[in-house]
Design a protein around this motif. Structure first.
Motif, PDB file in Angstrom:
ATOM      1  N   CYS A  18       0.874  -1.204   0.000  1.00  0.00           N
ATOM      2  CA  CYS A  18       0.000   0.000   0.000  1.00  0.00           C
ATOM      3  C   CYS A  18       0.898   1.237   0.000  1.00  0.00           C
ATOM      4  N   PRO A  19       1.054   1.894  -1.141  1.00  0.00           N
ATOM      5  CA  PRO A  19       1.901   3.109  -1.177  1.00  0.00           C
ATOM      6  C   PRO A  19       1.197   4.288  -0.496  1.00  0.00           C
ATOM      7  N   VAL A  20       1.971   5.052   0.280  1.00  0.00           N
ATOM      8  CA  VAL A  20       1.434   6.249   0.940  1.00  0.00           C
ATOM      9  C   VAL A  20       2.261   7.463   0.509  1.00  0.00           C
ATOM     10  N   ARG A  21       1.648   8.665   0.630  1.00  0.00           N
ATOM     11  CA  ARG A  21       2.300   9.892   0.168  1.00  0.00           C
ATOM     12  C   ARG A  21       2.554  10.831   1.337  1.00  0.00           C
ATOM     13  N   GLY A  22       3.819  11.253   1.475  1.00  0.00           N
ATOM     14  CA  GLY A  22       4.177  12.292   2.429  1.00  0.00           C
ATOM     15  C   GLY A  22       4.275  11.865   3.863  1.00  0.00           C
ATOM     16  N   SER A  23       4.268  10.573   4.166  1.00  0.00           N
ATOM     17  CA  SER A  23       4.344  10.154   5.570  1.00  0.00           C
ATOM     18  C   SER A  23       5.099   8.827   5.672  1.00  0.00           C
ATOM     19  N   GLN A  59       6.063   6.962  -1.105  1.00  0.00           N
ATOM     20  CA  GLN A  59       6.436   7.332  -2.477  1.00  0.00           C
ATOM     21  C   GLN A  59       7.566   8.370  -2.449  1.00  0.00           C
ATOM     22  N   ARG A  60       8.455   8.244  -3.418  1.00  0.00           N
ATOM     23  CA  ARG A  60       9.514   9.252  -3.529  1.00  0.00           C
ATOM     24  C   ARG A  60       8.922  10.603  -3.970  1.00  0.00           C
ATOM     25  N   ASP A  61       7.973  10.562  -4.897  1.00  0.00           N
ATOM     26  CA  ASP A  61       7.310  11.776  -5.389  1.00  0.00           C
ATOM     27  C   ASP A  61       5.823  11.649  -5.101  1.00  0.00           C
ATOM     28  N   LYS A  62       5.332  12.526  -4.227  1.00  0.00           N
ATOM     29  CA  LYS A  62       3.941  12.393  -3.804  1.00  0.00           C
ATOM     30  C   LYS A  62       2.961  12.772  -4.896  1.00  0.00           C
ATOM     31  N   TYR A  73      10.215   3.834  -2.152  1.00  0.00           N
ATOM     32  CA  TYR A  73      11.471   3.560  -1.445  1.00  0.00           C
ATOM     33  C   TYR A  73      11.650   2.043  -1.309  1.00  0.00           C
ATOM     34  N   ASP A  74      12.848   1.611  -1.009  1.00  0.00           N
ATOM     35  CA  ASP A  74      13.144   0.176  -0.884  1.00  0.00           C
ATOM     36  C   ASP A  74      12.924  -0.367   0.517  1.00  0.00           C
ATOM     37  N   VAL A  75      12.706   0.557   1.489  1.00  0.00           N
ATOM     38  CA  VAL A  75      12.464   0.121   2.872  1.00  0.00           C
ATOM     39  C   VAL A  75      11.108   0.644   3.301  1.00  0.00           C
ATOM     40  N   GLY A  76      10.278  -0.227   3.839  1.00  0.00           N
ATOM     41  CA  GLY A  76       8.967   0.158   4.321  1.00  0.00           C
ATOM     42  C   GLY A  76       8.686  -0.474   5.669  1.00  0.00           C
ATOM     43  N   THR A  77       7.410  -0.421   6.052  1.00  0.00           N
ATOM     44  CA  THR A  77       7.006  -0.966   7.362  1.00  0.00           C
ATOM     45  C   THR A  77       5.940  -2.031   7.135  1.00  0.00           C
ATOM     46  N   ALA A  78       6.242  -3.267   7.599  1.00  0.00           N
ATOM     47  CA  ALA A  78       5.251  -4.355   7.529  1.00  0.00           C
ATOM     48  C   ALA A  78       4.230  -4.165   8.650  1.00  0.00           C
TER      49      ALA A  78
END
Length: 821
Positions: A18-23, A59-62, A73-78
């Motif tokens: 699930c991509p998120v923007r700005g957070s 996302q790198r670009d929101k 990005y290559d690192v996220g939160t499960a």
């Protein structure tokens, strides 16, 4: 302190994304996520149908609406999905609990994004370092909150309650308004000491920003408080002034009016700053204060000066020539030079309009200085130049100015201070590019207050006058667009440094014919109007004007001539007003009735040829005339000179006598006659000082005529310098001398051959009525000046007179006069 922020629960190898923007969210957090994009909603549905595990990645670009793997990005939160709620508008709200950090090894895409992940385990680092960093993190966070950093009370309490250093760092990063890149960096840092150090660095930067905010806020508050205070005081002052002046708030209105005028002037920043400072001082002063009056006068001067007002040049050479011809008779050389000056400006303006040269170069050029005797039209020519250009005209009289402040002004600290004459002239002109006439620049004085001519150096220098600073104004004013013209009677009295900045245009004296035309065209009509006469009430004949010019005036210009015409007009006006006559015709014979006896009697040629009497010519600033040189020989010794002769003229007489001695045998003059005789040379009109070398030829003729007894011709006048070897050298003022000789009735003129070019200055109709004899040697002078010529002299010489080369003889006319050269 150990890091327990990582959950050791195994993660599925492949989970929805699930991509998120700005957070960015961190492990152990429980967070609501709103999903509105189809790619996110599909991923949430897939997670709910599988293990209820989903990867939250930023996302790198929101601004990207449909991200691909490369946009994340290559690192996220499960995260574990706790609850999902679908809204009526199609959006989905999901509540998740963050499990741990996860690194994506590969993204895949179908209806939604999936990722192959590996769990990232956190390591604590060195225990002592971790403990120190943890304390510093607590301290830094406390200082930031106490320093005024805004954060919800709930979030502050949550962070302060955290015992795990990793969780505290994560929660601080989440709640602070760091950049997305910085928050992502905290998420990607697995070594706990490094993560805390990174957060501390971000807190330091935030602390500096907060400190700067406080400083700016204090400055803004101080400025607002001062403005409010000034406004309050100003309003109080208005009320007080209104009470003091009986309800009249004119002073306040005046200040506002001055402010509006200053804003409309278009001043440069440097000048505007100084003027605003004075205006602010005035607004805070009592209107009756002495200094308020000084400032008010200063600001009035500022508002009345033409800082950006200029007139458009009308550079039309044909129109300028027409104006000059209409308003001035004669002065052809002067008119030509003025038209050349204007033509250069016209061509420069045309080039500037095409962008070939800088517009500032259009006005650059020599400063003209008109030199010549009084009354020859120097000032009126300057007025005509201004008229032809369509510019304003300003005359600044410099005669007798002895104080530098006349040019630069007085400083405002003095009582009665005012700007200099240059600034005063510009205010009266109303434009910054007028024609300024610096009249009588040769009569500038100097005193203990300074030298005004030195102050003029900056005014007249095109390289400096664009920043001319008057002492009174105290701010620079641009004079580069002003056309300066100077006048002088005696150019040798102008200081050399000032003269170096100017180009001399010489005004010669008017000849009698020119004076006659000027009187008929300009002077007589003007005097008739000034004295209330109509043209049909008075007629002045040309003969009367000619006699008035020659017998009642002696000047280079026409001022006295106009005065005499005015005298005649007034006397005629009295006769007409008294009913004695209705109209009057003034002839040359009636001038004595109106003006009295003639004041000047010009010389006339002698009645007969006489031995020892020759005719010379002289020139003064008021015109030319002839003079007689008389020589008498008597027993005695030496040379006697009378007639108030100057040193140069005495030297000419000695040189002539020496030449006579040297060639005495050839001229039949015994040596003992010269050695045993007193030779007396006299020039009549002894009350008038006489000087100059140009009477050398006439003195030689007079001396040899007296020694030989051969008469000098009465119809011949001569001018030229003689040398011991008999050379006849050039002189000046030939035009005026010839005109004076013609007035005296002389028909033949002997002049140096080197002066033949000067004959072009004499009108053709005058040259045609006279004969000119260019000479290079004394023998050629004597050949024309003596009755019988050189042949009569040589016949007296040894052996009947030795013959001279034929080049020295001239063919005689029937009347015995030499043929016209």
């Amino acid at each position: 302190m150990p890091d327990t922020s990582s959950n050791h629960t195994p993660l599925p190898a492949n989970i929805p994304v699930c991509p998120v923007r700005g957070s960015v969210i961190y492990p152990t957090m429980v967070q609501h996520i709103d999903a509105s994009r189809a790619i996110s909603i599909a991923a949430i549905d897939a997670a709910m149908h599988e293990d209820k595990v989903i990867l939250i990645v930023s996302q790198r670009d929101k601004d990207v609406d449909d991200p691909q793997g490369a946009d994340l990005y290559d690192v996220g939160t499960a995260c574990s999905v706790l609850r999902v709620r679908k809204n009526a508008d199609g959006t989905v709200q999901m509540l998740v609990s963050a499990i741990g950090r996860a690194r994506v090894t590969r993204y895949t895409r179908s209806e939604y994004l999936r990722a192959e992940v590996t769990a990232l385990e956190s390591t604590p680092g060195k225990a002592v370092e971790l403990q120190a960093l943890t304390r510093e993190l607590h301290s830094k966070f406390e200082s930031l909150i106490q320093g005024g950093k805004f954060m919800s009370q709930e979030a502050v309490q949550t962070i302060q309650a955290k015992e795990d250093a990793g969780e505290m760092a994560d929660f601080i990063a989440f709640n602070m308004d760091f950049k997305l890149e910085d928050k992502q960096g905290v998420l990607e840092t697995t070594v706990l000491t490094d993560r805390i150090r990174r957060v501390l660095t971000l807190l330091d930067a935030e602390s500096e920003v907060l400190s700067m905010q406080h400083k700016i806020r204090a400055q803004v508050k101080e400025e607002i408080d001062r403005n409010q205070r000034e406004y309050y005081l100003r309003e109080q002052m208005k009320v007080i002034q209104k009470e003091l002046h009986g309800g009249d708030d004119g002073e306040t209105d005046e200040t506002e009016e001055l402010k509006a005028k200053i804003e409309a002037l278009g001043l440069s920043p440097e000048v505007k700053k100084e003027v605003d400072r004075e205006l602010n001082r005035l607004s805070r002063m009592h209107p009756d204060a002495a200094e308020a009056s000084v400032i008010r006068t200063y600001l009035t001067w500022i508002t009345e000066l033409p800082w950006s007002v200029r007139s458009d040049d009308q550079l039309d050479i044909q129109q300028a020539a027409t104006i000059l011809d209409e308003e001035h008779y004669g002065l052809e050389k002067v008119k030509d030079r003025v038209l050349e000056f204007l033509a250069v400006r016209q061509l420069r303006r045309d080039r500037a309009e095409r962008g070939e040269i800088d517009a500032a170069d259009v006005n650059k050029g020599p400063i003209l200085v008109f030199t010549g005797p009084p009354g020859v039209g120097k000032t009126s020519i300057a007025q005509s130049i201004a008229k032809s250009l369509g510019r304003k005209y300003v005359r600044i009289a410099l005669g007798g100015a002895r104080d530098e402040s006349d040019i630069r002004g007085h400083r405002r600290t003095y009582i009665g201070a005012m700007p200099g004459r240059i600034i005063q002239g510009l205010r009266s002109a109303g434009t910054k590019n007028p024609v300024v006439l610096l009249d009588e620049v040769d009569k500038l004085g100097s005193g203990y207050q300074g030298d005004p001519s030195a102050a003029l150096l900056e005014v007249l220098d095109p390289a400096q006058n664009n920043n001319f600073t008057d002492h009174y104004l105290g701010v620079p004013f641009d004079l580069s667009e002003v056309m300066f013209i100077a006048t002088a009677n005696y150019p040798e009295q102008i200081p050399p440094a000032l003269m170096d900045r100017m180009e001399v245009i010489d005004f010669s004296s008017y000849i009698e014919q020119e004076k006659l035309e000027i009187a008929k065209r300009y002077l007589l009509p003007r005097q008739l109007t000034q004295n209330g006469l109509k043209p049909n009430q008075i007629t002045v004949t040309d003969a009367a004007l000619e006699r008035l010019i020659s017998h009642y005036t002696r000047e280079a210009g026409v001022r006295n001539l106009e005065r005499e015409i005015g005298t005649v007009a007034r006397k005629v006006a009295r006769r007409i007003a008294g009913g004695e006559v209705k109209r009057v015709k003034v002839t040359d014979k009636e001038l004595d009735r109106y003006l009295g006896q003639a004041r000047y009697l010009p010389e006339h040629e002698a009645r007969e040829d006489m031995a020892g009497v020759s005719t010379g010519m002289f020139y003064t600033p008021v015109g030319g005339d002839i003079l007689f040189i008389e020589t008498s020989v008597m027993p005695g010794r030496g040379l006697v000179l009378t007639g108030q002769l100057g040193d140069v003229m005495k030297e000419s007489a000695r040189a002539a006598l020496t030449y006579a001695k040297t060639h005495g045998e050839r001229f039949g003059i015994p040596k003992e006659r010269i050695d045993e005789s007193e030779i007396h040379v006299h020039v009549p009109a002894g009350a008038i000082p006489k000087e100059g070398p140009s009477a050398g030829g006439a003195m030689l003729t007079s001396i040899i005529s007296a020694l030989t007894g051969i008469p000098a011709r009465r119809d011949v006048a001569m001018t030229g310098e003689i040398t011991l070897t008999g050379r006849y050298l050039p002189i000046g003022g030939l035009k005026e001398k010839v005109l004076g000789a013609r007035r005296a009735g002389i028909k033949h003129i002997i002049m140096p051959k080197a002066n033949e070019g000067d004959l072009r200055d004499i009108p053709l109709h005058l040259r045609s009525s006279m004969r000119f004899h260019p000479a290079e040697t004394a023998d050629q002078v004597l050949d024309v000046a003596l009755v019988g010529g050189l042949a009569a002299l040589e016949a007296r010489g040894t052996g009947g007179g030795g013959s001279k080369p034929k080049a020295t003889r001239r063919k005689r006319g029937e009347d015995g006069a030499p043929a016209t050269a």
